[in-house]
Design an enzyme around this catalytic site. Structure first.
Site, PDB file in Angstrom:
ATOM      1  N   ILE A   4       1.697  10.818   2.475  1.00 27.34           N
ATOM      2  CA  ILE A   4       0.626   9.819   2.369  1.00 27.34           C
ATOM      3  C   ILE A   4       1.027   8.640   1.499  1.00 27.34           C
ATOM      4  O   ILE A   4       0.406   7.581   1.577  1.00 27.34           O
ATOM      5  CB  ILE A   4      -0.692  10.451   1.869  1.00 27.34           C
ATOM      6  CG1 ILE A   4      -0.561  10.968   0.436  1.00 27.34           C
ATOM      7  CG2 ILE A   4      -1.127  11.572   2.778  1.00 27.34           C
ATOM      8  CD1 ILE A   4      -1.876  11.387  -0.171  1.00 27.34           C
ATOM      9  N   GLU A   5       2.040   8.804   0.658  1.00 29.35           N
ATOM     10  CA  GLU A   5       2.505   7.694  -0.170  1.00 29.35           C
ATOM     11  C   GLU A   5       3.372   6.720   0.627  1.00 29.35           C
ATOM     12  O   GLU A   5       3.218   5.507   0.512  1.00 29.35           O
ATOM     13  CB  GLU A   5       3.302   8.220  -1.375  1.00 29.35           C
ATOM     14  CG  GLU A   5       2.449   8.801  -2.486  1.00 29.35           C
ATOM     15  CD  GLU A   5       1.721   7.721  -3.286  1.00 29.35           C
ATOM     16  OE1 GLU A   5       1.984   6.524  -3.052  1.00 29.35           O
ATOM     17  OE2 GLU A   5       0.880   8.081  -4.126  1.00 29.35           O
ATOM     18  N   SER A   6       4.293   7.245   1.416  1.00 30.42           N
ATOM     19  CA  SER A   6       5.310   6.386   2.027  1.00 30.42           C
ATOM     20  C   SER A   6       5.747   6.836   3.405  1.00 30.42           C
ATOM     21  O   SER A   6       6.688   6.254   3.952  1.00 30.42           O
ATOM     22  CB  SER A   6       6.545   6.357   1.117  1.00 30.42           C
ATOM     23  OG  SER A   6       7.115   7.671   1.025  1.00 30.42           O
TER      24      SER A   6
END
Length: 536
Positions: free
Chosen positions: A163-165
């Protein structure tokens, strides 16, 4: 010929037994602790050499670099002070499939609300995206899971880069967060992630993973709740502490779902929950996960000399793109051994690299670092280092019409005068500072004519009306009194010549409206401020 240590490693790995101890922590939130697989993996659970600033106390020796990188680790003991149930993962599925191992380490309380359902639908409607994301993440998951288990942390955290990258180690946000764990520059420095001319450790797979888990552990220590720790990872610990204090003062609950947070943070844990649900049961969403072996995708191999990136990739027998997916922290086409003492290589290519490196007789690096002894124009730097000015500017990302300030570190070709490897101080602290390359300015004092105005003077001397107004403390449409001084600043070579001739008079005896101001005094002006370029 296949190196005999690789089959031996596989046999050792698949014969190992992994035990997981689960215990209650804090307010009922469960986190797992796990012993290591007997599989020898470099930089997994601190078994191999870590980057500068690592918390690991174990480092690899250099007598036998690859043998050291593959040294087997013993099973870690279950902590008797944390009683719980030991879960035997020594099953065929767990040994072969890393997803099984990830699922069995899930330990966070579940969230079940509309935000989770919304994200589940979003991912389920994009099977191609999910496949790309999970395939890319498969390169790094084994290492992250090993690290989490060694620290006794929930394996849901291994999914956080989704979900970050989307597990892209080259990702850069509009807010300048970088890497698959999305560290902001200041936070990265707080956790010993170097950011300089030659490398950005926020993109380093090992260093950024170590820093992210250090940060998450610290946040969990503050809040005692993984959902709140994740909110703080996204929003900042101070912000979460303030909103908790506000709820406490109002007599309201202080759990994650009860806090008033920005939309991004409110959606953060539900996104992770949606990914967790998909990983737990992909078939329920009509998705198929790519196979990820419970086996290291990469190995860490020490390097002891500076080496060009394309040379390293060639010796490893992999493409430049594949090399960069595992070593994305490099800002330049050379790896400085003093700052990056190991590289990551695909499991099956590491042995070949070590043997080819030992047999390599040509220079390993064609690039090196050069520190500017004084402030210089790029043309002068290029002449001094024997390089084309355009190439110098391109490879060092120097914009046009800029000066290179004294002490700046530039990438230049190696030569007979620059053969040695770059020193640790330069490799770790290289910065570049630029300043506008403008000619010296002169202060010019003119004598105003009858109808001289701010816009008229600006047009006459090719200046900005706002600057003329600022220099003379007038409005942008202001007029000068006849005979009053007019102050302007110009390049020395453009300064108007002294002119003592009076402005022409009209037939009626009045000064012409086209009269020109006359020059009186010139003085040098202070230099402009430099532009700092700390990391490029």
């Amino acid at each position: 010929m296949t190196d005999p240590i690789f089959p031996a490693l596989r046999r050792l790995m698949f014969a190992s037994v992994l035990t997981l101890s689960v215990w209650a922590v804090g307010s009922g939130c469960a986190t797992p602790t796990a012993t290591h697989s007997a599989a020898a993996t470099p930089n997994a659970a601190g078994q191999a050499e870590m980057p500068s600033g690592s918390n690991s106390s174990q480092t690899a020796t250099t007598e036998d670099p690859l043998g050291s990188a593959l040294a087997s680790g013993a099973l870690g003991p279950v902590d008797p002070m944390r009683p719980g149930v030991q879960i035997d993962l020594d099953s065929a599925a767990a040994r072969a499939d890393l997803w099984v191992r990830v699922r069995r380490g899930f330990a966070m309380p579940d969230i079940d609300n509309d935000l989770v359902r919304e994200r589940e639908r979003w991912y389920a409607s994009r099977p191609d995206y999910v496949e790309r994301m999970t395939t890319r993440g498969g390169r790094y998951l084994f290492h992250i899971v090993e690290e989490l288990e060694s620290r006794g942390m929930p394996t849901e955290l291994a999914l956080l880069p989704f979900i970050e990258s989307a597990f892209n180690p080259q990702a850069m946000s509009s807010a300048k967060a970088s890497g698959m764990w999305q560290f902001m520059p200041a936070t990265g420095r707080d956790f010993a992630l170097k950011q300089n001319v030659f490398r950005d450790d926020r993109r380093d797979v090992l260093a950024s993973t170590r820093a992210a888990l250090d940060y998450l552990q610290r946040l969990y220590g503050i809040f005692g709740d993984w959902h709140l720790a994740l909110a703080a990872y996204n929003w900042g610990e101070g912000s979460v502490q303030r909103v908790i204090a506000r709820n406490q003062k109002a007599g309201l609950p202080t759990d994650y779902l009860s806090l008033n947070m920005p939309d991004e943070t409110r959606n953060y844990v539900p996104k992770l929950q949606a990914v967790k649900n998909i990983i737990a049961s992909p078939q329920s969403f009509g998705l198929t996960l790519p196979a990820v072996a419970n086996h290291p995708y990469f190995l860490s191999v020490p390097i002891q000399r500076d080496i060009d990136v394309d040379t390293a990739a060639g010796l490893a027998g992999i493409t430049l793109d594949e090399f960069k997916t595992l070593n994305p922290q490099m800002n330049k086409p050379v790896i400085l051994a003093a700052g990056t003492p190991q590289i990551l290589l695909p499991y099956d290519n590491a042995s070949s690299f070590v043997h080819k490196l030992a047999a390599h007789r040509a220079p390993l690096a064609t690039w090196t670092a050069w520190v500017a002894p004084k402030t210089m124009r790029t043309a002068d730097v290029a002449h001094q280092v024997g390089m084309d000015e355009r190439q110098l500017s391109e490879i060092n990302r120097i914009p046009p019409r800029m000066l290179v300030k004294a002490g700046s570190t530039l990438l230049v070709p190696r030569s007979e005068h620059r053969l040695g490897d770059v020193a640790e101080g330069v490799a770790d602290n290289a910065t570049m500072t630029l300043a506008p390359d403008v000619p010296p300015l002169k202060r010019v004092v003119l004598k105003a004519g009858v109808r001289d105005s701010v816009p008229g003077i600006a047009r006459r001397y090719g200046l900005s009306a706002s600057r003329v107004a600022e220099w003379n403390s007038l409005r942008i449409d202001g007029r000068f009194k006849p005979g009053a001084p007019i102050i302007i600043y110009q390049a020395a070579r453009q300064a108007p010549k002294r002119n003592t001739q009076l402005a022409a008079h009209s037939p009626a005896g009045k000064k012409s409206s086209s009269s020109k101001a006359t020059s009186a005094v010139t003085k040098a002006t202070p230099p402009r401020k430099p532009v700092s370029v700390a990391s490029r």
